[in-house]
Scaffold this motif. Structure first.
Motif, PDB file in Angstrom:
ATOM      1  N   PHE A   5      30.437  34.344  43.742  1.00 15.26           N
ATOM      2  CA  PHE A   5      31.896  33.575  43.569  1.00 15.26           C
ATOM      3  C   PHE A   5      32.939  34.658  43.729  1.00 15.26           C
ATOM      4  CE2 PHE A   5      30.534  33.982  39.427  1.00 15.26           C
ATOM      5  CZ  PHE A   5      31.579  34.498  38.711  1.00 15.26           C
ATOM      6  N   GLU A   6      34.074  34.318  43.944  1.00 16.45           N
ATOM      7  CA  GLU A   6      35.174  35.242  44.218  1.00 16.45           C
ATOM      8  C   GLU A   6      36.237  35.068  43.264  1.00 16.45           C
ATOM      9  OE1 GLU A   6      38.083  37.254  47.543  1.00 16.45           O
ATOM     10  OE2 GLU A   6      37.153  35.572  47.691  1.00 16.45           O
ATOM     11  N   LEU A   7      36.808  35.863  42.318  1.00 15.84           N
ATOM     12  CA  LEU A   7      38.041  35.742  41.502  1.00 15.84           C
ATOM     13  C   LEU A   7      39.279  36.194  42.185  1.00 15.84           C
ATOM     14  CD1 LEU A   7      36.193  36.983  38.207  1.00 15.84           C
ATOM     15  CD2 LEU A   7      36.563  34.462  38.942  1.00 15.84           C
ATOM     16  N   VAL A   8      40.191  35.346  42.645  1.00  8.06           N
ATOM     17  CA  VAL A   8      41.413  35.820  43.200  1.00  8.06           C
ATOM     18  C   VAL A   8      42.436  35.933  42.564  1.00  8.06           C
ATOM     19  CG1 VAL A   8      42.847  34.643  45.120  1.00  8.06           C
ATOM     20  CG2 VAL A   8      40.386  34.148  45.080  1.00  8.06           C
ATOM     21  N   ALA A   9      43.062  37.065  42.732  1.00  8.49           N
ATOM     22  CA  ALA A   9      44.395  37.411  42.284  1.00  8.49           C
ATOM     23  C   ALA A   9      45.411  36.783  43.092  1.00  8.49           C
ATOM     24  CB  ALA A   9      44.545  38.774  42.051  1.00  8.49           C
ATOM     25  N   LEU A  10      46.467  35.903  42.630  1.00  5.91           N
ATOM     26  CA  LEU A  10      47.526  35.433  43.548  1.00  5.91           C
ATOM     27  C   LEU A  10      48.298  36.330  44.169  1.00  5.91           C
ATOM     28  CD1 LEU A  10      48.326  32.096  41.593  1.00  5.91           C
ATOM     29  CD2 LEU A  10      46.420  32.405  43.353  1.00  5.91           C
ATOM     30  N   ASN A  11      48.704  37.343  43.112  1.00  5.35           N
ATOM     31  CA  ASN A  11      49.584  38.488  43.667  1.00  5.35           C
ATOM     32  C   ASN A  11      48.762  39.421  44.601  1.00  5.35           C
ATOM     33  OD1 ASN A  11      51.111  40.902  43.708  1.00  5.35           O
ATOM     34  ND2 ASN A  11      51.980  40.521  41.699  1.00  5.35           N
ATOM     35  N   HIS A  12      49.305  39.463  45.821  1.00  2.39           N
ATOM     36  CA  HIS A  12      48.541  40.382  46.857  1.00  2.39           C
ATOM     37  C   HIS A  12      48.280  41.917  46.293  1.00  2.39           C
ATOM     38  CE1 HIS A  12      47.713  36.816  49.003  1.00  2.39           C
ATOM     39  NE2 HIS A  12      49.000  36.527  49.248  1.00  2.39           N
ATOM     40  N   ASP A  13      49.339  42.448  45.544  1.00  3.00           N
ATOM     41  CA  ASP A  13      49.198  43.729  45.189  1.00  3.00           C
ATOM     42  C   ASP A  13      48.152  44.141  44.159  1.00  3.00           C
ATOM     43  OD1 ASP A  13      51.573  44.441  46.418  1.00  3.00           O
ATOM     44  OD2 ASP A  13      52.546  43.921  44.693  1.00  3.00           O
ATOM     45  N   TRP A  14      47.220  43.091  43.730  1.00  8.78           N
ATOM     46  CA  TRP A  14      46.141  43.024  42.967  1.00  8.78           C
ATOM     47  C   TRP A  14      44.795  42.766  43.625  1.00  8.78           C
ATOM     48  CZ3 TRP A  14      46.271  43.919  37.431  1.00  8.78           C
ATOM     49  CH2 TRP A  14      47.482  44.331  36.997  1.00  8.78           C
ATOM     50  N   ALA A  15      43.733  43.372  43.275  1.00  9.99           N
ATOM     51  CA  ALA A  15      42.257  43.194  43.889  1.00  9.99           C
ATOM     52  C   ALA A  15      41.673  41.855  43.603  1.00  9.99           C
ATOM     53  CB  ALA A  15      41.363  44.332  43.638  1.00  9.99           C
TER      54      ALA A  15
END
Length: 93
Positions: free
Chosen positions: A59-69
């Motif tokens: 699974f993936e853990l997604v950061a909503l702020n594109h500056d974060w991985a």
């Protein structure tokens, strides 16, 4: 249930620094849930849960702020996810 403060901008604009997030440790994540998870170094993070396959544990853990991985996790959900965000409290000044 327990509460934590959002401490960084990784989930902006949806979650903001100093938002209070109530976590339910008995709740199982579903695609789109905000979850409290651990990184490899043990640091706790809030991310959006994204299921990558119906057949694998990945699974993936997604950061909503594109500056974060974003993080791709290849282990069982229960090993990395501590709980699901069930309530957001935000103070307006």
């Amino acid at each position: 249930l327990f509460a934590i403060n959002a401490s960084d901008s990784s989930m902006e604009p949806e979650l903001r620094i100093n938002d209070i997030l109530v976590i339910d440790i008995n709740c199982k994540p579903t695609p789109g849930s905000f979850v409290l998870s651990t990184q490899d170094d043990g640091q706790l993070i809030i991310r959006k849960y994204k299921q990558l396959s119906g057949k694998s544990k990945e699974f993936e853990l997604v950061a909503l702020n594109h500056d974060w991985a974003n993080l791709i996790i290849e282990s069982d959900v229960g090993e990395r996810i501590w709980g699901v965000v069930v309530l957001l409290v935000r103070q307006f000044n």
